[in-house]
Design a protein around this motif. Structure first.
Motif, short mmCIF file in Angstrom:
data_model
loop_
_atom_site.label_atom_id
_atom_site.label_comp_id
_atom_site.label_asym_id
_atom_site.label_seq_id
_atom_site.Cartn_x
_atom_site.Cartn_y
_atom_site.Cartn_z
N LYS A 70 -3.22 16.20 4.28
CA LYS A 70 -2.16 15.20 4.32
C LYS A 70 -2.72 13.77 4.25
CE LYS A 70 1.19 17.99 6.87
NZ LYS A 70 2.05 18.06 8.10
N ARG A 71 -4.00 13.62 4.53
CA ARG A 71 -4.61 12.29 4.50
C ARG A 71 -5.20 11.94 3.14
NH1 ARG A 71 -7.81 11.74 10.29
NH2 ARG A 71 -6.05 12.31 11.64
N VAL A 72 -5.20 12.88 2.23
CA VAL A 72 -5.71 12.61 0.89
C VAL A 72 -4.73 11.67 0.18
CG1 VAL A 72 -6.29 13.61 -1.34
CG2 VAL A 72 -6.91 14.81 0.77
N ARG A 73 -5.25 10.62 -0.42
CA ARG A 73 -4.42 9.60 -1.04
C ARG A 73 -4.80 9.36 -2.50
NH1 ARG A 73 -2.00 10.53 2.79
NH2 ARG A 73 -1.30 9.18 4.50
N GLU A 74 -3.79 9.02 -3.29
CA GLU A 74 -4.03 8.50 -4.63
C GLU A 74 -4.15 6.99 -4.53
OE1 GLU A 74 -1.02 9.75 -7.29
OE2 GLU A 74 -1.48 11.90 -7.10
N TRP A 129 -2.90 4.37 -1.72
CA TRP A 129 -3.95 3.85 -0.83
C TRP A 129 -3.96 2.32 -0.82
CZ3 TRP A 129 -8.51 1.04 -1.71
CH2 TRP A 129 -9.45 1.06 -0.68
N MET A 130 -3.76 1.70 -1.98
CA MET A 130 -3.84 0.24 -2.06
C MET A 130 -2.63 -0.45 -1.46
SD MET A 130 -3.15 -0.32 -6.16
CE MET A 130 -3.19 -2.10 -6.03
N LYS A 131 -1.59 0.31 -1.09
CA LYS A 131 -0.42 -0.28 -0.45
C LYS A 131 -0.56 -0.37 1.06
CE LYS A 131 2.80 1.38 -4.01
NZ LYS A 131 3.96 2.27 -4.28
N ALA A 132 -1.55 0.33 1.63
CA ALA A 132 -1.77 0.26 3.07
C ALA A 132 -2.11 -1.16 3.47
CB ALA A 132 -2.87 1.22 3.49
#
Length: 356
Positions: free
Chosen positions: A130-134, A138-141
């Motif tokens: 669930k922590r894997v990001r595209e 990711w850049m929106k965090a």
């Protein structure tokens, strides 16, 4: 900072006084307000303002006008074609609004994809899928998104000629990019827009703070980027903290340079800061309150994260226990059947009583 230039031919009177304040927000961003009030024998007070505001807010779509402008009452669409656009991978020629969002993602993918892939592999090895990001997510965090800086010379009530305002803003932007290139590129300006279709001309700059780790992989991080660039603490004799950090030094340097450029273009502002305006908390109290709120929010987030991890482990243990119970129950039934059957699967014959 570079040497202060001699004042150019000024369009303001000789007598001038200025006040400016700097607000350091909890996330390390700052708001710089420079208000210059000029007066002379035959000139009324102008109330000129030069404003710089930066933080992790804003929108590339807004800056690039990549939305339905008919729903924005504050935008004069007749003047929108006069806006100035620039991107890191396209310069200012042929830049269309829809390229702003794409240019930011392109830079992130080109520079930070390796680090994100490494992070995703760690999550996969721990089965934390669930922590894997595209990259687009990711850049929106908050900790990864670009920092936006708004630059404005003058205001609606106290306008500055657009050509002077834009010249100051563009010269300051070029200085920023030159400084970054000369100090190991601690940040990259991703895109910039000068909006002439609103009440007063202003610029939107979006940049990302970056540094290379011990393996040479580029990461997003403001504090480490400033440290790698050699930016000192305001007081090197004291430990780094909310009241003594490198962002404060960098913001002070930028403020000085912005004032230098204003002087070079004939817009004179005083350099000495006045005390914090009455009726407000002091700057140190404001900073302390904001940093305390930030620390508490971080601790709460860490506790929530740990609680979620513990709950995930508890759920996993419950699932394993249920699976073991099911296996034990099945093994018990199999053992019972095995005692009643031969290896070939036939029932054992009944044993005769001894009395027979």
């Amino acid at each position: 900072p570079p040497p202060r230039p001699q004042a150019a031919q000024s369009c303001v009177a000789a007598r001038c006084y200025t006040q400016y304040w700097v607000l350091y927000v909890a996330d390390g961003s700052s708001i710089i307000f420079i208000q210059a009030c000029h007066g002379g024998d035959n000139m009324a007070s102008t109330g000129l303002r030069v404003t710089g505001h930066n933080g992790r807010f804003g929108s590339a779509k807004h800056n690039g006008r990549d939305f339905d402008l008919s729903k924005a009452d504050h935008i004069d669409t007749k003047r929108t074609p006069q806006n100035f656009y620039w991107t890191w991978n396209g310069g200012s020629k042929g830049v269309t609004p829809e390229k702003f969002t794409a240019c930011e993602q392109a830079y992130y993918e080109q520079v930070f994809q390796e680090g994100l892939d490494e992070q995703n592999e760690v999550h996969k090895s721990k089965r934390q899928y669930k922590r894997v990001r595209e990259m687009k997510d990711w850049m929106k965090a908050y900790q990864h998104r670009p920092e936006e800086r708004i630059l404005q010379v003058g205001s609606m009530a106290n306008p500055v000629p657009p050509q002077v305002s834009q010249a100051i803003v563009l010269e300051y932007l070029q200085w920023e990019m030159d400084w970054s290139n000369q100090h190991g590129r601690p940040f990259q300006v991703l895109d910039f827009s000068a909006h002439k279709d609103e009440t007063s001309l202003h610029g939107h700059e979006r940049r990302v703070w970056q540094y290379a780790d011990e393996k040479g992989i580029w990461r997003v991080g403001q504090n480490k980027a400033l440290e790698a660039a050699g930016v000192p603490l305001p007081d090197p004799t004291q430990p780094e903290g909310p009241k003594n950090n490198r962002k404060m030094t960098f913001d002070a340097m930028c403020r000085e340079r912005l004032i230098d450029i204003c002087y070079a273009h004939g817009v004179q502002v005083e350099r000495e800061a006045l005390p914090w305006p009455s009726g407000h908390v002091s700057k140190s109290e404001y900073i302390a309150n904001q940093e305390l709120a930030k620390e508490q929010a971080q601790k709460a987030a860490e506790l929530d994260q740990k609680a979620a991890e513990l709950q995930e482990r508890a759920d996993m243990l419950d699932r394993r226990k249920s699976a073991l119970d099911a296996r034990e129950s099945r093994l018990g039934r199999l053992e019972k059947v095995q005692r009643m059957t031969t290896p070939a699967g036939r029932r054992l014959p009944d044993m005769p009583d001894l009395e027979r």
